[in-house]
Design a protein around this motif. Structure first.
Motif, PDB file in Angstrom:
ATOM      1  N   ILE A 224      -2.516   4.687  11.883  1.00 35.96           N
ATOM      2  CA  ILE A 224      -2.676   6.072  11.434  1.00 35.96           C
ATOM      3  C   ILE A 224      -1.343   6.626  10.938  1.00 35.96           C
ATOM      4  CG2 ILE A 224      -3.132   8.432  12.232  1.00 35.96           C
ATOM      5  CD1 ILE A 224      -5.309   7.305  14.013  1.00 35.96           C
ATOM      6  N   LEU A 225      -1.428   7.376   9.852  1.00 36.03           N
ATOM      7  CA  LEU A 225      -0.296   8.123   9.340  1.00 36.03           C
ATOM      8  C   LEU A 225      -0.708   9.584   9.217  1.00 36.03           C
ATOM      9  CD1 LEU A 225      -0.766   5.390   7.219  1.00 36.03           C
ATOM     10  CD2 LEU A 225       1.671   5.856   7.014  1.00 36.03           C
ATOM     11  N   ILE A 226       0.239  10.484   9.421  1.00 35.66           N
ATOM     12  CA  ILE A 226      -0.044  11.909   9.352  1.00 35.66           C
ATOM     13  C   ILE A 226       0.627  12.483   8.112  1.00 35.66           C
ATOM     14  CG2 ILE A 226       0.174  14.137  10.508  1.00 35.66           C
ATOM     15  CD1 ILE A 226       0.233  12.610  13.166  1.00 35.66           C
ATOM     16  N   THR A 227      -0.166  13.186   7.304  1.00 31.98           N
ATOM     17  CA  THR A 227       0.356  13.776   6.066  1.00 31.98           C
ATOM     18  C   THR A 227       0.134  15.279   6.055  1.00 31.98           C
ATOM     19  OG1 THR A 227      -1.733  13.451   4.879  1.00 31.98           O
ATOM     20  CG2 THR A 227      -0.137  11.646   4.790  1.00 31.98           C
ATOM     21  N   SER A 228       0.740  15.922   5.080  1.00 39.82           N
ATOM     22  CA  SER A 228       0.656  17.384   4.985  1.00 39.82           C
ATOM     23  C   SER A 228      -0.527  17.800   4.117  1.00 39.82           C
ATOM     24  CB  SER A 228       1.964  17.944   4.422  1.00 39.82           C
ATOM     25  OG  SER A 228       3.042  17.665   5.293  1.00 39.82           O
ATOM     26  N   GLY A 229      -1.731  17.520   4.586  1.00 38.52           N
ATOM     27  CA  GLY A 229      -2.936  17.876   3.871  1.00 38.52           C
ATOM     28  C   GLY A 229      -3.488  16.733   3.040  1.00 38.52           C
ATOM     29  N   ILE A 230      -4.725  16.923   2.551  1.00 35.97           N
ATOM     30  CA  ILE A 230      -5.408  15.878   1.786  1.00 35.97           C
ATOM     31  C   ILE A 230      -4.696  15.575   0.474  1.00 35.97           C
ATOM     32  CG2 ILE A 230      -7.456  15.502   0.350  1.00 35.97           C
ATOM     33  CD1 ILE A 230      -7.986  14.588   3.095  1.00 35.97           C
ATOM     34  N   ASN A 231      -4.256  16.597  -0.257  1.00 37.78           N
ATOM     35  CA  ASN A 231      -3.591  16.336  -1.532  1.00 37.78           C
ATOM     36  C   ASN A 231      -2.327  15.511  -1.335  1.00 37.78           C
ATOM     37  OD1 ASN A 231      -5.570  17.670  -2.890  1.00 37.78           O
ATOM     38  ND2 ASN A 231      -4.264  19.254  -3.770  1.00 37.78           N
ATOM     39  N   HIS A 232      -1.599  15.788  -0.268  1.00 35.93           N
ATOM     40  CA  HIS A 232      -0.420  14.983   0.033  1.00 35.93           C
ATOM     41  C   HIS A 232      -0.829  13.560   0.385  1.00 35.93           C
ATOM     42  CE1 HIS A 232       3.108  13.902   2.827  1.00 35.93           C
ATOM     43  NE2 HIS A 232       3.501  13.738   1.581  1.00 35.93           N
ATOM     44  N   ALA A 233      -1.903  13.412   1.153  1.00 33.20           N
ATOM     45  CA  ALA A 233      -2.397  12.075   1.503  1.00 33.20           C
ATOM     46  C   ALA A 233      -2.795  11.296   0.259  1.00 33.20           C
ATOM     47  CB  ALA A 233      -3.589  12.191   2.453  1.00 33.20           C
ATOM     48  N   LEU A 234      -3.491  11.958  -0.677  1.00 29.78           N
ATOM     49  CA  LEU A 234      -3.890  11.299  -1.919  1.00 29.78           C
ATOM     50  C   LEU A 234      -2.674  10.924  -2.753  1.00 29.78           C
ATOM     51  CD1 LEU A 234      -6.974  13.453  -2.987  1.00 29.78           C
ATOM     52  CD2 LEU A 234      -6.992  11.035  -2.339  1.00 29.78           C
ATOM     53  N   THR A 235      -1.718  11.824  -2.847  1.00 32.00           N
ATOM     54  CA  THR A 235      -0.508  11.544  -3.623  1.00 32.00           C
ATOM     55  C   THR A 235       0.228  10.339  -3.065  1.00 32.00           C
ATOM     56  OG1 THR A 235      -0.254  13.874  -4.246  1.00 32.00           O
ATOM     57  CG2 THR A 235       1.697  12.486  -4.406  1.00 32.00           C
ATOM     58  N   CYS A 236       0.387  10.288  -1.753  1.00 33.53           N
ATOM     59  CA  CYS A 236       1.091   9.171  -1.120  1.00 33.53           C
ATOM     60  C   CYS A 236       0.314   7.870  -1.289  1.00 33.53           C
ATOM     61  CB  CYS A 236       1.322   9.467   0.359  1.00 33.53           C
ATOM     62  SG  CYS A 236       2.543  10.769   0.663  1.00 33.53           S
ATOM     63  N   THR A 237      -0.986   7.921  -1.095  1.00 37.03           N
ATOM     64  CA  THR A 237      -1.816   6.721  -1.205  1.00 37.03           C
ATOM     65  C   THR A 237      -1.798   6.166  -2.621  1.00 37.03           C
ATOM     66  OG1 THR A 237      -3.264   7.437   0.598  1.00 37.03           O
ATOM     67  CG2 THR A 237      -4.140   5.802  -0.929  1.00 37.03           C
ATOM     68  N   LEU A 238      -2.020   7.024  -3.586  1.00 35.49           N
ATOM     69  CA  LEU A 238      -2.091   6.567  -4.975  1.00 35.49           C
ATOM     70  C   LEU A 238      -0.734   6.098  -5.492  1.00 35.49           C
ATOM     71  CD1 LEU A 238      -4.502   9.233  -6.510  1.00 35.49           C
ATOM     72  CD2 LEU A 238      -5.039   6.911  -5.771  1.00 35.49           C
ATOM     73  N   SER A 239       0.328   6.824  -5.163  1.00 38.40           N
ATOM     74  CA  SER A 239       1.657   6.417  -5.641  1.00 38.40           C
ATOM     75  C   SER A 239       2.115   5.128  -4.969  1.00 38.40           C
ATOM     76  CB  SER A 239       2.677   7.532  -5.395  1.00 38.40           C
ATOM     77  OG  SER A 239       2.849   7.777  -4.007  1.00 38.40           O
ATOM     78  N   ALA A 240       1.643   4.876  -3.751  1.00 41.00           N
ATOM     79  CA  ALA A 240       2.046   3.677  -3.016  1.00 41.00           C
ATOM     80  C   ALA A 240       1.293   2.432  -3.466  1.00 41.00           C
ATOM     81  CB  ALA A 240       1.846   3.887  -1.518  1.00 41.00           C
ATOM     82  N   LEU A 241       0.016   2.589  -3.806  1.00 40.47           N
ATOM     83  CA  LEU A 241      -0.847   1.420  -4.033  1.00 40.47           C
ATOM     84  C   LEU A 241      -1.183   1.168  -5.496  1.00 40.47           C
ATOM     85  CD1 LEU A 241      -3.349   1.892  -1.079  1.00 40.47           C
ATOM     86  CD2 LEU A 241      -1.098   0.822  -1.074  1.00 40.47           C
ATOM     87  N   PHE A 242      -0.874   2.124  -6.375  1.00 38.22           N
ATOM     88  CA  PHE A 242      -1.239   1.995  -7.783  1.00 38.22           C
ATOM     89  C   PHE A 242      -0.013   2.174  -8.670  1.00 38.22           C
ATOM     90  CE2 PHE A 242      -4.997   3.071  -5.469  1.00 38.22           C
ATOM     91  CZ  PHE A 242      -6.041   2.422  -6.112  1.00 38.22           C
ATOM     92  N   GLN A 243      -0.072   1.564  -9.842  1.00 43.60           N
ATOM     93  CA  GLN A 243       0.986   1.681 -10.828  1.00 43.60           C
ATOM     94  C   GLN A 243       0.475   2.443 -12.049  1.00 43.60           C
ATOM     95  OE1 GLN A 243       4.098   0.488 -10.166  1.00 43.60           O
ATOM     96  NE2 GLN A 243       3.343  -0.208  -8.166  1.00 43.60           N
ATOM     97  N   THR A 244       1.397   2.982 -12.827  1.00 40.30           N
ATOM     98  CA  THR A 244       1.026   3.672 -14.055  1.00 40.30           C
ATOM     99  C   THR A 244       0.132   2.771 -14.915  1.00 40.30           C
ATOM    100  OG1 THR A 244       3.087   4.932 -14.069  1.00 40.30           O
ATOM    101  CG2 THR A 244       1.904   4.753 -16.160  1.00 40.30           C
TER     102      THR A 244
END
Length: 258
Positions: A35-55
């Protein structure tokens, strides 16, 4: 005073243990290590997408999807592929066609109550999607923003496909929007990558905010809040039904397309 100090990017262990208890309500049985704790859903999505996906990577989404997802994907340079929907959400046949036609890296869905349509996925639909996810080794991102409103929820896809699934459990809308807290369940393969994304954005979620949320969970205050919200939702729905005549139903809107 410990809540005033810096913590690890994934959050305090005691908070993540409470988060695991909360997430078990949605048929996902995990532990603090995942489990990781983020500052809301939008932050969770930003971290997930930037970590696992490329431009340039392609992400499949419902043809009617969360506006925040579209904004984040645009910012990160991801290509969204719209998948047809029906009253249960994402269409397996449409997803299969898109995966066959082009290279899809992952899929974003809302498993319990879809935003903005309110579509609800059945167990049969989950199994149909699961088969496609496994066939194409897709990354699954499930955003549970409103599942708490349901007295009983279906099992999310992440419970069957933990090795390539990210499950996001938003708490801000459950309790207090200003506290901006979400819990993220991630497999070992993705965990450290998302941790780094948290460091790169806010370093850590404020422990004081998370402590308030966790206290609401442990002392059962969150259950009282949920019951009050369900009652208010039922009241508003009853008012809407009195004016329902002449309004198009959800299925009609979905079948018409954009």
């Amino acid at each position: 005073m410990k809540y005033m100090r810096c913590t690890t990017p994934q959050g305090l262990l005691s908070h993540r243990e409470i988060a695991a208890t909360w997430i078990s309500r949605f048929h996902i049985h995990t532990d603090a290590a995942h489990i990781l704790i983020t500052s809301g859903i939008n932050h969770a999505l930003t971290c997930t997408l930037s970590a696992l996906f490329q431009t340039g990577d392609k992400l499949a989404v419902d043809c009617y999807t969360y506006s925040g997802m579209k904004a984040i994907a645009k910012h990160l340079g991801l290509q969204l592929e719209a998948i047809d929907m029906d009253e249960e959400g994402m269409s397996p046949a449409s997803l299969e066609q898109v995966c066959h036609r082009t290279s899809i890296k992952g899929v974003y869905t809302m498993p319990f109550i879809q935003n903005p349509t309110g579509a609800r996925r059945s167990e049969k639909r989950t199994q149909q999607l699961l088969a496609i996810f496994k066939k194409y080794t897709l990354i699954s991102i499930e955003d549970d923003m409103y599942g708490y409103l349901l007295p009983e929820t279906q099992v999310p896809l992440a419970a069957y496909y933990p090795e390539r699934s990210i499950f996001l459990s938003g708490i801000s809308k459950v309790c207090y929007p200003g506290l901006r807290t979400s819990f993220v369940v991630a497999p070992n393969t993705f965990h450290n990558l998302i941790c780094q994304a948290i460091i790169d954005t806010v370093s850590m979620s404020p422990a004081m905010n998370v402590a308030i949320i966790c206290n609401c969970i442990t002392n059962n205050l969150i259950d009282s809040i949920i019951e009050n919200k369900r009652a208010e939702l039922a009241l508003r729905a009853s008012i809407l039904y009195t004016f329902k005549k002449g309004l198009k139903v959800l299925a009609d809107l979905i079948n018409q397309g954009p």
